[in-house]
Each structure stands twice: as structure tokens, then as C-alpha cells.
Design a protein around this motif. Structure first.
Motif, PDB file in Angstrom:
ATOM      1  N   GLY A 140      -9.489   8.000  -9.988  1.00  0.00           N
ATOM      2  CA  GLY A 140      -9.067   6.788  -9.259  1.00  0.00           C
ATOM      3  C   GLY A 140     -10.380   6.375  -8.459  1.00  0.00           C
ATOM      4  N   VAL A 141     -11.196   7.013  -7.836  1.00  0.00           N
ATOM      5  CA  VAL A 141     -12.548   6.616  -7.403  1.00  0.00           C
ATOM      6  C   VAL A 141     -13.277   5.773  -8.313  1.00  0.00           C
ATOM      7  N   HIS A 142     -13.325   6.507  -9.769  1.00  0.00           N
ATOM      8  CA  HIS A 142     -14.183   5.871 -10.550  1.00  0.00           C
ATOM      9  C   HIS A 142     -13.585   4.370 -11.066  1.00  0.00           C
ATOM     10  N   ARG A 143     -12.273   4.319 -11.143  1.00  0.00           N
ATOM     11  CA  ARG A 143     -11.661   3.010 -11.349  1.00  0.00           C
ATOM     12  C   ARG A 143     -12.163   2.181 -10.250  1.00  0.00           C
ATOM     13  N   LEU A 144     -12.049   2.283  -8.922  1.00  0.00           N
ATOM     14  CA  LEU A 144     -12.235   1.673  -8.049  1.00  0.00           C
ATOM     15  C   LEU A 144     -13.678   1.169  -8.148  1.00  0.00           C
ATOM     16  N   LEU A 145     -14.516   2.016  -8.446  1.00  0.00           N
ATOM     17  CA  LEU A 145     -16.132   1.504  -8.213  1.00  0.00           C
ATOM     18  C   LEU A 145     -16.364   0.645  -9.459  1.00  0.00           C
ATOM     19  N   ASP A 146     -15.526   0.721 -10.621  1.00  0.00           N
ATOM     20  CA  ASP A 146     -15.891  -0.132 -11.708  1.00  0.00           C
ATOM     21  C   ASP A 146     -15.126  -1.404 -11.439  1.00  0.00           C
ATOM     22  N   TRP A 147     -13.929  -1.416 -10.729  1.00  0.00           N
ATOM     23  CA  TRP A 147     -13.391  -2.630 -10.806  1.00  0.00           C
ATOM     24  C   TRP A 147     -14.218  -3.411  -9.484  1.00  0.00           C
ATOM     25  N   VAL A 188       0.723  -1.300   0.008  1.00  0.00           N
ATOM     26  CA  VAL A 188       0.182   0.154  -0.117  1.00  0.00           C
ATOM     27  C   VAL A 188       0.635   1.249  -0.037  1.00  0.00           C
ATOM     28  N   ARG A 189       2.089   1.127   0.674  1.00  0.00           N
ATOM     29  CA  ARG A 189       2.756   2.360   0.690  1.00  0.00           C
ATOM     30  C   ARG A 189       3.438   2.708  -0.752  1.00  0.00           C
ATOM     31  N   GLN A 190       3.241   1.507  -1.635  1.00  0.00           N
ATOM     32  CA  GLN A 190       4.093   1.939  -2.991  1.00  0.00           C
ATOM     33  C   GLN A 190       2.918   2.724  -3.868  1.00  0.00           C
ATOM     34  N   LEU A 191       1.722   2.558  -3.483  1.00  0.00           N
ATOM     35  CA  LEU A 191       0.501   3.198  -4.133  1.00  0.00           C
ATOM     36  C   LEU A 191       1.112   4.710  -4.581  1.00  0.00           C
ATOM     37  N   CYS A 192       0.535   4.986  -5.841  1.00  0.00           N
ATOM     38  CA  CYS A 192       0.722   6.531  -5.935  1.00  0.00           C
ATOM     39  C   CYS A 192      -0.394   7.341  -5.268  1.00  0.00           C
ATOM     40  N   PRO A 193      -0.015   8.502  -4.833  1.00  0.00           N
ATOM     41  CA  PRO A 193      -0.791   9.094  -3.875  1.00  0.00           C
ATOM     42  C   PRO A 193      -2.353   9.503  -4.298  1.00  0.00           C
ATOM     43  N   GLY A 194      -2.489   9.397  -5.690  1.00  0.00           N
ATOM     44  CA  GLY A 194      -3.790   9.786  -6.218  1.00  0.00           C
ATOM     45  C   GLY A 194      -4.723   8.476  -5.869  1.00  0.00           C
ATOM     46  N   LEU A 195      -4.095   7.116  -5.919  1.00  0.00           N
ATOM     47  CA  LEU A 195      -4.804   6.184  -5.886  1.00  0.00           C
ATOM     48  C   LEU A 195      -5.066   5.802  -4.150  1.00  0.00           C
ATOM     49  N   ARG A 196      -4.066   6.218  -3.542  1.00  0.00           N
ATOM     50  CA  ARG A 196      -4.213   5.934  -2.051  1.00  0.00           C
ATOM     51  C   ARG A 196      -5.472   7.362  -1.581  1.00  0.00           C
ATOM     52  N   ALA A 197      -5.379   8.250  -2.101  1.00  0.00           N
ATOM     53  CA  ALA A 197      -6.383   9.369  -1.592  1.00  0.00           C
ATOM     54  C   ALA A 197      -7.637   8.845  -2.072  1.00  0.00           C
ATOM     55  N   ALA A 198      -7.732   8.060  -3.334  1.00  0.00           N
ATOM     56  CA  ALA A 198      -8.972   7.526  -3.864  1.00  0.00           C
ATOM     57  C   ALA A 198      -9.750   6.639  -2.853  1.00  0.00           C
TER      58      ALA A 198
END
Ligand SMILES: [Zn+2]
Ligand SMILES: [Zn+2]
Length: 467
Positions: free
Chosen positions: A355-362, A297-307
Motif C-alpha cells: 500500500g505504501v509503495h502504491r501511494l508513493l508511486d501514485w 475513508v471509512r470504506q478503505l480497506c484496513p491495509g490501505l488505511r494503515a498505509a
């Protein structure tokens, strides 16, 4: 049939209205003034893409968080010196009760080796809300060891060993991927036919429960593998104490095609919880990959972590407004983020909204397929315990969030930031993209100046002034 669809869409419309109705006037005004991206040339997504990423960049600095956690763990290690005699005494009672064969079972009880922080708070994925406590819990993994070695785990029963090689622990997979039972490997002197059950999960959960009852104040509730201790006056999720065993060097999942995403020689942890309904449920252990997940999780980019943190905050809003249906577990969101990070190159420029859109879709796609693969062990379906109705309810929530994402994300921003600068001027005046960008820049600058005064690198200026 069309009546049912009409009813469902009418229900969602009503839920959406209720949800948006609970948002503050400031958020409503900002949404109205930013307009829709396509019609007025404004870009409402810039608000979340700027402010929520800034939060992650400033507050969720990987090495900084690691340093904080290491500090906590050193503190825990000192406290553990006091806990250790009590734990040993409790473990000894359990070991005495379980003693049945002097050849294959160990003579000394388990002992505590380390305690480590894990879970969303340690990962920086907690749903921290300024002014309110986070609803996330704090997980402490208490790692135990004993005077035994591990036999090769697997379905095949190990051959009898000589008594001088005992005791050896064998992890036998169950019918459900990710769950095992533990057994002492039989010696050639043993009088019994089958390998004896080792450290049954219900007995170590009882050990942890007794330990917490003696040591702590507050509500003590066993939840899954953990014993949760919670101060009744607090809003947060309390502390989860999790018993675990480290199986060093064992990596049960197949090797990844282009190399494992992490050093598999570390092994996996086993935590005492069974698959509901399984015939060995009460003695089963579940494979826990939380240490690997913490690092990933530490390696995730800030945008995805914030999502992920934004989606958690949105989930809380849905709950508070009473329209939440079904339990979208934070573990599902973390799993989604880890998989998404593999699909496209990340980087700090990936927007939170995207990022949130992609999380929701996945999540919707995987729930629809009835399989949410565990990131480090895809044969495990992390949503296996959901019923069809629960899955549909979660999918309904995901769609509701997608339809109202702009106001919901702005509400997330409002929890951490003042929207005053963005809302300057007449309440009905539309904001162009250029104006919005300028105002976001001023919001960031203002906050930076404020932070610089309140928390300069060398001590607090305000603190000194107050003194
Ligand atoms: Zn024996
Ligand atoms: Zn927890």
C-alpha cells in the motif's frame, strides 16, 4: 549535466544515511536479522504487514469511531447552546455593517445549526503516536444557516426576483475550479445595478476569530479557512474551528460515468478561504468535500488505511531527522488512497508495504504530471499551489522514503509495538520467514492477552485490582 545528477544522488545517499542513523538500535537489528527478501528467504515486509494492519483492525473500527464522534458531537451540541447567543451577537454586528439594501439582503443574521467533526482525526487517519501526542489537528465544522434560499449556482447571473422571494444566495464560480464568490440575487426593486457581495469570506473568518478569542484560552491562529486554537504546552495540532455553509443539493462536479460514489443530493459545504493571488481572494469560498471524504475513508480497506497512517508517521520521522524537504500534505495522501482504492480490488489481505509503495508511486506520478486530482471533483488540482521547486522537493522525499521503506516501516511498528519477541536470540542470528511468522504470531497473541486483561469487555480487571 551528469555532474548535477551525481550531486543529487550523492545528496540523497547522505540524507538516507542520516535518516537511517536516527532509527533505534532495535529497528537496525531487526532489519539486519530479517535480511532482504530475495537473498536470505526472509520477508521483512511481514513485520509491517502484520503489526500495522492489526493496529488498524483493532483500533480503527469504523462504527466504533463513528460512535465516539457522535458522542463528541452530542457534547458539542450541548455546549453550542451556550455559544449560540455569543455567535448571534457577533454575527449581528457583521450583518449590520454589511447592510446596504433592504430588498435583497436578509434582515436576520446567520445562526449556528450544527457542529461536526471532520478531518484526519475523525477519519481515523491521524498520525497517533503512542507516548506522544498526535501532531494531527482536530477539525470542527461549524455549520451556519440563515433566512435565505439558494439560487441555482453557476456562472450565469440569476434573473431579478420579486422582493417576496428574497433573500436568495448565489454561488458564482471563479476562474479557479472549486472556488466561488457569494452574492445576493438582485430584486426588481433594488436600486443598485450589480448583485451585492454576500457574506464575504474575510468577514466570517473575523467572526470566527472573535468568537474563539472570547471563548478559548491558548494560541489563536487563522489558517486557511480555519481558526486554530492550540494549547502552547501541547504537541498536537490543536483544534481547527471552520465556519461553513451547506449548499444542499448542489454537486458541482460532473456526474461519474458509473454513478456517483456517494449520495450527491447531500450537497457540498463552502468554507471561507480564497485561492492565493486570485483577484477576489479575500471574499472567496472553497468547496469542501470533507463530509463525503469522511465517509469514503471509512470504506478503505484496513491495509490501505494503515498505509496512509504509516506514511504520515514516516513523514514525521523525516521531519524530526532534519532531512524532510517540501511539505507532503496529509490531504495529498488521503486523495491518493481514495484513488488507489478504485484501481484494484482492496480487501484486508492487501499488505501495508504494498500500500505504501502504491501511494508513493501514485503521488510521484501525479506530482510529476503537475496535477493531483481531487477525488470527488477531479477538475480541482489539490496541489495547484505548489511551485516547481516545492514539487521537486516532495518527489525527492518520496524517493528517499521508497529507498528506505523497510527500516522506516519497522520504526512505525516500534512506535506501537514491543519488538522484544521478534528480537529474541543472538543479536546477529538471521531470522527465516518461518521464524518471523511464528514470532509475529506470538507478538499478536501476547498483545491480545495483555489487552484482554487491561481492557476486558466489561470493565477493567486491572483497574479493580488496583482499587
Ligand atoms: Zn438590493
Ligand atoms: Zn485541520
Amino acid at each position: 549535466m551528469s555532474n548535477i545528477f551525481d550531486a543529487i544522488s550523492a545528496l540523497r545517499l547522505e540524507q538516507g544515511r542520516r535518516l537511517v542513523g536516527t532509527l533505534s538500535p532495535a529497528v537496525q537489528q531487526l532489519v539486519a536479522r530479517c535480511g532482504r527478501h530475495d537473498s536470505s528467504g526472509s520477508a521483512p515486509h511481514l513485520v509491517a504487514d502484520t503489526l500495522l494492519v492489526a493496529d488498524d483492525l483493532v483500533d480503527n473500527h469504523g462504527p466504533g469511531r463513528q460512535a465516539y464522534i457522535t458522542g463528541c458531537e452530542v457534547d458539542d451540541a450541548v455546549r453550542d447552546l451556550l455559544r449560540r447567543p455569543l455567535l448571534s451577537a457577533l454575527a449581528e454586528v457583521g450583518a449590520a455593517a454589511a447592510a446596504r439594501c433592504r430588498h435583497c439582503q436578509p434582515r436576520q443574521p446567520l445562526r449556528l445549526v450544527t457542529s461536526n467533526r471532520s478531518g484526519s482525526s475523525a477519519e481515523g487517519l491521524d498520525d497517533l503516536i503512542i507516548g506522544k501526542d498526535s501532531t494531527s489537528d482536530f477539525d470542527i465544522m461549524l455549520e451556519f444557516d440563515g433566512p435565505f434560499r439558494w439560487a441555482t449556482p453557476g456562472a450565469e447571473k440569476p434573473a431579478d426576483i420579486e422582493p417576496r422571494c428574497a433573500p436568495q444566495l448565489w454561488a458564482r464560480p471563479t476562474d479557479n475550479a472549486g472556488f466561488v464568490t457569494l452574492h445576493w440575487v438582485r430584486t426588481d426593486r433594488c436600486g443598485h445595478e450589480e448583485p451585492l457581495e454576500a457574506l464575504p469570506a474575510d468577514s466570517v473568518r473575523r467572526l470566527m476569530h472573535d468568537f474563539c478569542r472570547v471563548r478559548m484560552d491558548g494560541e489563536i491562529t487563522p489558517t486557511g479557512p480555519a481558526v486554530n486554537v492550540k494549547d502552547p504546552d501541547d504537541n498536537d495540532g490543536g483544534i481547527d474551528f471552520v465556519f461553513c455553509l451547506l449548499v444542499r443539493g448542489w454537486w458541482p462536479a460532473p456526474v461519474w460515468p458509473d454513478g456517483a460514489p456517494w449520495d450527491t443530493s447531500f450537497g457540498v459545504h463552502l468554507v471561507p478561504t480564497g485561492r492565493p493571488g486570485s483577484k477576489t481572494e479575500f471574499i472567496e469560498y472553497r468547496i469542501s468535500l470533507s463530509r463525503a471524504e469522511l465517509l469514503a475513508v471509512r470504506q478503505l480497506c484496513p491495509g490501505l488505511r494503515a498505509a496512509v497512517t504509516a506514511l504520515k508517521a514516516i513523514k514525521n520521522m523525516l521531519k524530526e531527522s532534519g532531512v524532510a524537504i517540501g511539505d507532503l500534505k496529509s490531504y495529498f495522501m488521503k486523495t491518493a488512497a481514495l484513488w488507489l482504492a478504485q484501481e484494484t480490488p482492496g480487501g484486508p489481505r492487501t499488505g501495508v508495504t504494498d500500500g505504501v509503495h502504491r501511494l508513493l508511486d501514485w503521488l510521484e506520478r501525479r506530482l510529476d504530471e503537475e496535477w493531483l486530482p481531487c477525488f470527488f471533483y477531479p477538475a480541482i488540482n489539490v496541489a495547484a499551489e505548489l511551485t516547481a521547486d516545492q514539487r521537486q522537493a516532495i518527489i525527492g522525499s518520496l524517493r528517499l522514503v521508497r529507498e528506505h521503506l523497510t527500516p522506516l516501516l519497522m520504526a512505525c511498528c516500534e512506535k506501537q509495538w514491543s519488538l522484544n519477541t521478534l528480537l529474541e536470540g543472538r543479536p546477529t542470528e538471521p531470522l527465516s520467514e518461518r521464524q518471523l511468522r511464528l514470532r509475529l504470531g506470538r507478538t499478536l497473541l501476547r498483545q491480545a492477552v495483555l489487552d484482554g486483561i487491561q481492557a476486558p469487555p466489561h470493565g477493567s480487571l486491572l483497574g479493580e485490582l488496583v482499587e
